[in-house]
Design an enzyme around this catalytic site. Structure first.
Site, PDB file in Angstrom:
ATOM      1  N   HIS A 185       0.884  -1.173   0.000  1.00  0.00           N
ATOM      2  CA  HIS A 185       0.000   0.000   0.000  1.00  0.00           C
ATOM      3  C   HIS A 185       0.916   1.216   0.000  1.00  0.00           C
ATOM      4  CE1 HIS A 185      -3.018   2.901   1.156  1.00  0.00           C
ATOM      5  NE2 HIS A 185      -3.965   1.984   1.160  1.00  0.00           N
ATOM      6  N   GLU A 211      -6.425   5.181   1.508  1.00  0.00           N
ATOM      7  CA  GLU A 211      -6.452   5.606   0.118  1.00  0.00           C
ATOM      8  C   GLU A 211      -7.557   6.644  -0.130  1.00  0.00           C
ATOM      9  OE1 GLU A 211      -5.734   2.402  -2.597  1.00  0.00           O
ATOM     10  OE2 GLU A 211      -7.720   2.711  -3.448  1.00  0.00           O
ATOM     11  N   ARG A 220      -6.793  10.336  -0.358  1.00  0.00           N
ATOM     12  CA  ARG A 220      -6.532  10.852  -1.711  1.00  0.00           C
ATOM     13  C   ARG A 220      -7.837  10.938  -2.494  1.00  0.00           C
ATOM     14  NH1 ARG A 220      -3.025   6.500  -3.670  1.00  0.00           N
ATOM     15  NH2 ARG A 220      -3.395   5.590  -1.636  1.00  0.00           N
ATOM     16  N   ARG A 246      -2.502   0.907  -6.632  1.00  0.00           N
ATOM     17  CA  ARG A 246      -1.509   0.892  -5.542  1.00  0.00           C
ATOM     18  C   ARG A 246      -0.125   0.464  -5.980  1.00  0.00           C
ATOM     19  NH1 ARG A 246      -5.435  -1.787  -1.072  1.00  0.00           N
ATOM     20  NH2 ARG A 246      -6.685   0.091  -0.926  1.00  0.00           N
ATOM     21  N   HIS A 267       0.526  -4.767   2.587  1.00  0.00           N
ATOM     22  CA  HIS A 267      -0.865  -4.482   2.936  1.00  0.00           C
ATOM     23  C   HIS A 267      -1.792  -5.674   2.704  1.00  0.00           C
ATOM     24  CE1 HIS A 267      -4.354  -2.064   3.694  1.00  0.00           C
ATOM     25  NE2 HIS A 267      -4.854  -2.318   2.504  1.00  0.00           N
ATOM     26  N   HIS A 268      -1.597  -6.354   1.580  1.00  0.00           N
ATOM     27  CA  HIS A 268      -2.550  -7.425   1.250  1.00  0.00           C
ATOM     28  C   HIS A 268      -1.810  -8.566   0.564  1.00  0.00           C
ATOM     29  CE1 HIS A 268      -6.784  -8.673   0.620  1.00  0.00           C
ATOM     30  NE2 HIS A 268      -6.288  -9.329  -0.426  1.00  0.00           N
ATOM     31  N   ARG A 270      -4.800  -5.969  -5.879  1.00  0.00           N
ATOM     32  CA  ARG A 270      -6.202  -5.757  -5.480  1.00  0.00           C
ATOM     33  C   ARG A 270      -6.557  -4.281  -5.510  1.00  0.00           C
ATOM     34  NH1 ARG A 270      -8.603  -4.139  -0.934  1.00  0.00           N
ATOM     35  NH2 ARG A 270      -6.827  -4.426   0.467  1.00  0.00           N
TER      36      ARG A 270
HETATM   37  P1  FAD Z   1      -9.179 -11.333   8.766  1.00  0.00           P
HETATM   38  O1  FAD Z   1     -10.101 -10.212   8.969  1.00  0.00           O
HETATM   39  O2  FAD Z   1      -7.737 -11.063   8.852  1.00  0.00           O
HETATM   40  O3  FAD Z   1      -9.594 -12.441   9.817  1.00  0.00           O
HETATM   41  C1  FAD Z   1      -8.903 -13.648   9.933  1.00  0.00           C
HETATM   42  C2  FAD Z   1      -9.053 -14.143  11.352  1.00  0.00           C
HETATM   43  O4  FAD Z   1      -8.615 -15.492  11.418  1.00  0.00           O
HETATM   44  C3  FAD Z   1      -8.204 -13.369  12.347  1.00  0.00           C
HETATM   45  O5  FAD Z   1      -9.002 -12.903  13.397  1.00  0.00           O
HETATM   46  C4  FAD Z   1      -7.180 -14.398  12.824  1.00  0.00           C
HETATM   47  O6  FAD Z   1      -6.760 -14.222  14.152  1.00  0.00           O
HETATM   48  C5  FAD Z   1      -7.939 -15.686  12.635  1.00  0.00           C
HETATM   49  N1  FAD Z   1      -7.068 -16.860  12.522  1.00  0.00           N
HETATM   50  C6  FAD Z   1      -5.941 -16.969  11.783  1.00  0.00           C
HETATM   51  N2  FAD Z   1      -5.412 -18.192  11.912  1.00  0.00           N
HETATM   52  C7  FAD Z   1      -6.221 -18.881  12.753  1.00  0.00           C
HETATM   53  C8  FAD Z   1      -6.197 -20.194  13.287  1.00  0.00           C
HETATM   54  N3  FAD Z   1      -5.218 -21.069  12.991  1.00  0.00           N
HETATM   55  N4  FAD Z   1      -7.170 -20.576  14.137  1.00  0.00           N
HETATM   56  C9  FAD Z   1      -8.166 -19.710  14.479  1.00  0.00           C
HETATM   57  N5  FAD Z   1      -8.225 -18.442  14.013  1.00  0.00           N
HETATM   58  C10 FAD Z   1      -7.273 -18.033  13.146  1.00  0.00           C
HETATM   59  N6  FAD Z   1     -10.111  -3.846   2.349  1.00  0.00           N
HETATM   60  C11 FAD Z   1     -11.156  -3.185   1.790  1.00  0.00           C
HETATM   61  O7  FAD Z   1     -11.867  -3.723   0.959  1.00  0.00           O
HETATM   62  N7  FAD Z   1     -11.434  -1.904   2.174  1.00  0.00           N
HETATM   63  C12 FAD Z   1     -10.681  -1.253   3.095  1.00  0.00           C
HETATM   64  O8  FAD Z   1     -10.978  -0.118   3.436  1.00  0.00           O
HETATM   65  C13 FAD Z   1      -9.548  -1.914   3.652  1.00  0.00           C
HETATM   66  N8  FAD Z   1      -8.740  -1.281   4.527  1.00  0.00           N
HETATM   67  C14 FAD Z   1      -7.718  -1.981   5.113  1.00  0.00           C
HETATM   68  C15 FAD Z   1      -6.949  -1.353   6.082  1.00  0.00           C
HETATM   69  C16 FAD Z   1      -5.947  -2.065   6.734  1.00  0.00           C
HETATM   70  C17 FAD Z   1      -5.102  -1.375   7.771  1.00  0.00           C
HETATM   71  C18 FAD Z   1      -5.722  -3.429   6.417  1.00  0.00           C
HETATM   72  C19 FAD Z   1      -4.658  -4.211   7.102  1.00  0.00           C
HETATM   73  C20 FAD Z   1      -6.487  -4.046   5.436  1.00  0.00           C
HETATM   74  C21 FAD Z   1      -7.485  -3.332   4.786  1.00  0.00           C
HETATM   75  N9  FAD Z   1      -8.279  -3.936   3.820  1.00  0.00           N
HETATM   76  C22 FAD Z   1      -9.319  -3.251   3.268  1.00  0.00           C
HETATM   77  C23 FAD Z   1      -8.130  -5.367   3.532  1.00  0.00           C
HETATM   78  C24 FAD Z   1      -9.176  -6.160   4.309  1.00  0.00           C
HETATM   79  O9  FAD Z   1      -9.376  -5.573   5.576  1.00  0.00           O
HETATM   80  C25 FAD Z   1      -8.776  -7.613   4.509  1.00  0.00           C
HETATM   81  O10 FAD Z   1      -8.322  -8.168   3.319  1.00  0.00           O
HETATM   82  C26 FAD Z   1      -9.983  -8.424   4.973  1.00  0.00           C
HETATM   83  O11 FAD Z   1     -10.576  -7.782   6.058  1.00  0.00           O
HETATM   84  C27 FAD Z   1      -9.589  -9.828   5.358  1.00  0.00           C
HETATM   85  O12 FAD Z   1     -10.684 -10.412   5.979  1.00  0.00           O
HETATM   86  P2  FAD Z   1     -10.666 -11.933   6.384  1.00  0.00           P
HETATM   87  O13 FAD Z   1     -11.931 -12.185   7.100  1.00  0.00           O
HETATM   88  O14 FAD Z   1     -10.335 -12.750   5.207  1.00  0.00           O
HETATM   89  O15 FAD Z   1      -9.425 -12.056   7.378  1.00  0.00           O
HETATM   90  O1  MEZ Z   2      -9.098  -1.795   0.263  1.00  0.00           O
HETATM   91  C1  MEZ Z   2      -8.248  -1.252   0.961  1.00  0.00           C
HETATM   92  O2  MEZ Z   2      -7.257  -1.867   1.365  1.00  0.00           O
HETATM   93  C2  MEZ Z   2      -8.408   0.167   1.296  1.00  0.00           C
HETATM   94  C3  MEZ Z   2      -9.538   0.898   0.701  1.00  0.00           C
HETATM   95  C4  MEZ Z   2      -7.516   0.706   2.088  1.00  0.00           C
HETATM   96  C5  MEZ Z   2      -7.463   2.134   2.310  1.00  0.00           C
HETATM   97  O3  MEZ Z   2      -6.495   2.727   1.855  1.00  0.00           O
HETATM   98  O4  MEZ Z   2      -8.384   2.674   2.936  1.00  0.00           O
END
Ligand code: FAD
Ligand code: MEZ
Length: 562
Positions: free
Chosen positions: A358, A371, A374, A395, A495-496, A535
C-alpha cells in the site's frame, strides 16, 4: 500480591473472577463479565487523564483479558501497532511462555487418536469479516456452527479496514446520481489485477456486491457515504456516514449479529490441523485452546477464513523476498495459518507469491493512511513538494513511484475542507502524525518542501479548470485553499496478500488436480485468484462478505445433506 490474580484472590477468592468448580472458559467470557460487573463498562472507565484512552479504542468490544491477563504479564494490545507509553497495573508480573507458539505435532496426533470431543455441522476458522459472514450464513441455513478464533479478540485485519466496501448498483450510488455498471466493476478489477484474476470469481464479486451491502445493512450497518478508490472509474466505495472507518463498524455489526443469532464464537482457540477421513473428505479439526489444550472437534464442513500472511515474516521472505524488510499495515493475526493448514492436506494455491504494498502507510509506523484520503482530495508530493503521479492510480503503480523518489517516501497534503469531510483524519491528528501550517508557505517551511507553494497553486488552477494538465487525475473534488493546511509523511508497506488457497465459485477448496476437496471451503484473504496481481481498494471487504456468505451457505448445505 504481585499479579492481578493474586490481588483478586486475596480480596475475594478465585471466584471473584472464575466460576466454581474452577474452570476458565476458552473465550474467558465469564471472567470478562466479572471484570465489567465490578469495574463497569469501558465508557465508565474512560479516564481523561490519559491522552489515549485504551478503553475506547477502535478495536471495538475488545475483552478486558486481552490486555489484563490475570496470571501473566499484562500487555497493551494497542501496542501491536502503536507505541503508546502507558502504565498498566501489575506491569512487573513475570511473563509466561506464549501459549500459541509452534504447532506441537505430537499433541495434535494425540488429540486425533483420542477422537472427537464434540461434533458440529460446520466449523469456521477465523473471526474476521469472512468468518463472521460464513458463520452467520451457515447458522441461518440451519447448521450447528462453531466459529473458532485464535486471538483474544475477534476482527483480524477486517477491523482495521479503513476506506470502505465496493459495490455497484446500490441505492447510495443512485441517490448521488452515479452511473455505474457491473461490467465496469468487473473491468476495473481485472485491469487493476493486471488481468491475472480468475474472471469467474470477479463476475460473482461484481454481481453480488450490491447485495453484500444490502445484507450488511440488514444486520444493522450504515454504509451511506460514498467515495472513490484508486483504479475505480466511479465512486463505488461505501463507508459509514461522515467518512468513518469501515472495518470497526462492520466487525461490530457482525459481532452483534452473531450474538443475536446464537453463533457459538470461541476465542483463544487456534486450529492447528484439518483432519480428513480415509476418503479424503473433511472429518474435523484439532483445536488448541489457550486453557483447554488440544482437542479434536468433528464436522463435515470446515470453512477457512483465516486471512492473509502479511505479518508472517518467514512467508513474506520466502514468497516475496523483496518485501521482507517492509513495514506492514496488518494486524498481528495475519500469520497465514490457513494457507499452511490447507497446503498440508494437499490444497492447491493460486498466485501465492503476490503481495501488495500500500503506498500510504505512515512513514516509520504501521498505521495506514487510507487511500480514500486521496480519493476525497489530498495530493501526493515528494520531499521537494512536487507531485509525481496521478494520486488515483492503482496501488502497485503509486508504490513503485514513491520508491523512485528521493528518500523513498512522500507526503500527502490537504486542507481543512478535507478534515471536515473525513472523520478518520482526526485520528491521524490525534496520533501526532500530521504537520500543520496556517498557510501553505508555513507548511512548506515546517516540512522542508521548497516547491510546495507552486505545486498547490498549479493544482488549484487544474482543479478550477477540471483538467489536471500535469498527471491527468480525473477526479479533483477539493482545492487547497482553506487553512490550516496539513501534511502526513507516507511510505509503501505490506498491505494485502493476493495469493492463497485455490477455490472455485462455490468457495470449495481445490486440490492439486483442481478437484474440490469434499467439505473444505475457504473465503476472504486466505484465498487466491480473485484479485489477480493487484487488489483494488474496497474489493477485499466486498470479497469477505460475498464469498464469506457463499462459503457459509455451501458448508451448511454440504453438512446437512450428508
Ligand atoms: P481477517 O479479517 O484477517 O480475519 C482472519 C481471522 O482469522 C483473524 O481474526 C485471525 O486471528 C484468525 N485466525 C488466523 N489463523 C487462525 C487459526 N489457525 N485458528 C483460528 N483463528 C485463526 N479492504 C477493503 O476492501 N477496504 C478497506 O478499506 C480496507 N482497509 C484496510 C486497512 C488495513 C489497515 C488493512 C490491514 C487491510 C485493509 N483492507 C481493506 C483489507 C481487508 O481488511 C482484509 O483483506 C480483509 O478484512 C480480510 O478479511 P478476512 O476475514 O479474510 O481475514
Ligand atoms: O481496500 C483497501 O485496502 C483500502 C480501501 C484501504 C485504504 O487505503 O483505505
Amino acid at each position: 500480591s504481585d499479579n492481578l490474580a493474586s490481588f483478586h484472590a486475596e480480596m475475594d477468592s478465585c471466584q471473584s473472577c472464575h466460576t466454581k468448580p474452577l474452570k476458565v472458559s476458552d473465550s474467558e467470557t465469564h471472567e470478562n463479565a466479572q471484570c465489567k460487573s465490578c469495574h463497569g463498562d469501558y465508557a465508565e472507565l474512560a479516564n481523561d487523564k490519559l491522552h489515549f484512552d485504551p478503553h475506547t479504542s477502535h478495536l471495538g468490544d475488545i475483552n478486558c483479558t486481552s490486555c489484563h491477563s490475570g496470571h501473566d504479564k499484562p500487555q497493551l494490545t494497542c501496542n501491536n501497532c502503536h507505541n503508546f507509553d502507558m502504565e498498566m497495573p501489575f506491569a512487573e508480573t513475570k511473563a509466561k511462555k506464549k501459549w500459541d507458539g509452534a504447532w506441537d505435532q505430537e499433541k495434535i496426533q494425540k488429540a486425533i487418536d483420542k477422537g472427537p470431543v464434540e461434533t458440529v455441522d460446520v466449523i469456521v476458522v477465523g473471526a474476521g469479516s469472512a468468518g463472521f459472514n460464513a458463520a452467520i450464513s451457515a447458522k441461518m441455513a440451519g447448521a450447528k456452527v462453531v466459529l473458532f478464533e485464535k486471538a483474544a479478540y475477534t476482527g483480524g485485519n477486517s477491523m482495521l479496514a479503513a476506506g470502505g466496501i465496493n459495490a455497484v448498483g446500490t441505492p447510495q450510488q443512485k441517490k448521488k446520481g452515479i452511473e455505474d455498471k457491473v461490467e465496469w466493476y468487473y473491468e476495473d478489477a481485472m485491469k487493476g489485477g493486471r488481468y491475472q484474476n480468475d474472471p469467474k470469481l470477479v463476475h460473482i464479486l461484481a454481481e453480488q456486491s450490491a447485495d453484500a451491502v444490502k445484507w450488511l445493512e440488514s444486520l444493522g450497518a450504515n454504509l451511506n457515504d460514498l467515495k472513490r478508490s484508486g483504479g475505480a472509474r466511479v465512486e463505488r466505495t461505501h463507508r459509514p456516514s461522515g467518512g468513518a472507518s469501515v472495518g470497526p463498524h462492520i466487525v461490530d455489526t457482525l459481532r452483534k449479529a452473531a450474538k443475536e443469532r446464537d453463533v457459538d464464537v470461541r476465542l483463544n482457540s487456534r486450529i492447528e490441523k484439518i483432519v480428513l477421513n480415509d476418503d479424503k473428505s473433511v472429518a474435523g479439526v484439532v483445536v488448541h485452546g489457550r486453557h483447554s489444550g488440544y482437542n479434536m472437534v468433528a464436522a463435515d464442513s470446515v470453512v477457512l477464513a483465516t486471512g492473509g500472511y502479511g505479518m508472517n515474516k518467514e512467508m513474506i521472505a520466502y514468497y516475496r523476498p523483496t518485501m521482507k524488510d517492509m513495514t506492514s499495515s496488518n494486524n498481528v493475526t495475519a500469520t497465514g495459518d490457513g494457507i499452511l493448514l490447507a497446503k498440508e492436506i494437499g490444497a492447491s494455491m493460486t498466485d501465492i507469491d503476490w503481495v501488495q504494498a500500500h503506498p500510504t502507510i505512515g512513514k516509520d509506523s504501521r498505521i495506514l493512511i487510507s487511500e480514500t484520503v486521496r480519493g476525497v482530495g489530498a495530493i501526493m508530493v515528494n520531499t521537494d513538494g512536487e507531485r509525481f503521479i496521478d494520486e488515483l492510480t492503482t496501488r502497485d503503480r503509486a508504490s513503485d513511484a514513491i520508491l523512485k523518489q528521493k528518500d523513498q517516501y512522500a507526503w500527502l497534503v490537504f486542507d481543512e475542507q478535507l478534515v471536515a469531510k473525513k472523520k478518520m483524519v482526526r485520528g491521524y491528528d490525534h496520533l501526532g502524525m500530521l504537520s500543520k501550517g496556517n498557510t501553505i508557505e508555513e507548511l512548506a517551511k515546517i516540512t522542508g518542501m521548497s516547491k510546495l507553494s507552486k505545486t498547490a497553486s498549479d493544482y488549484n488552477k487544474y482543479q478550477a479548470a477540471g483538467k489536471d494538465d500535469a498527471f491527468g487525475r480525473d477526479d479533483m473534488p477539493l482545492n487547497l485553499t482553506k487553512p490550516p493546511f496539513y501534511a502526513v509523511k507516507v511510505a509503501p508497506g505490506i498491505h494485502h496478500t493476493m495469493g492463497g488457497v485455490a477455490v472455485d465459485t462455490d468457495a470449495n477448496v481445490l486440490n492439486l488436480q483442481s478437484w474440490k476437496m469434499s467439505g473444505l471451503f475457504a473465503a476472504g484473504e486466505v484465498t487466491g485468484g480473485l484479485h489477480g496481481f493487484n487488489r483494488l481498494g474496497g474489493n477485499a471487504i466486498a470479497d469477505t462478505v460475498v464469498f464469506g456468505r457463499i462459503a457459509g451457505e455451501n458448508a451448511a448445505k454440504h453438512a446437512l445433506e450428508k
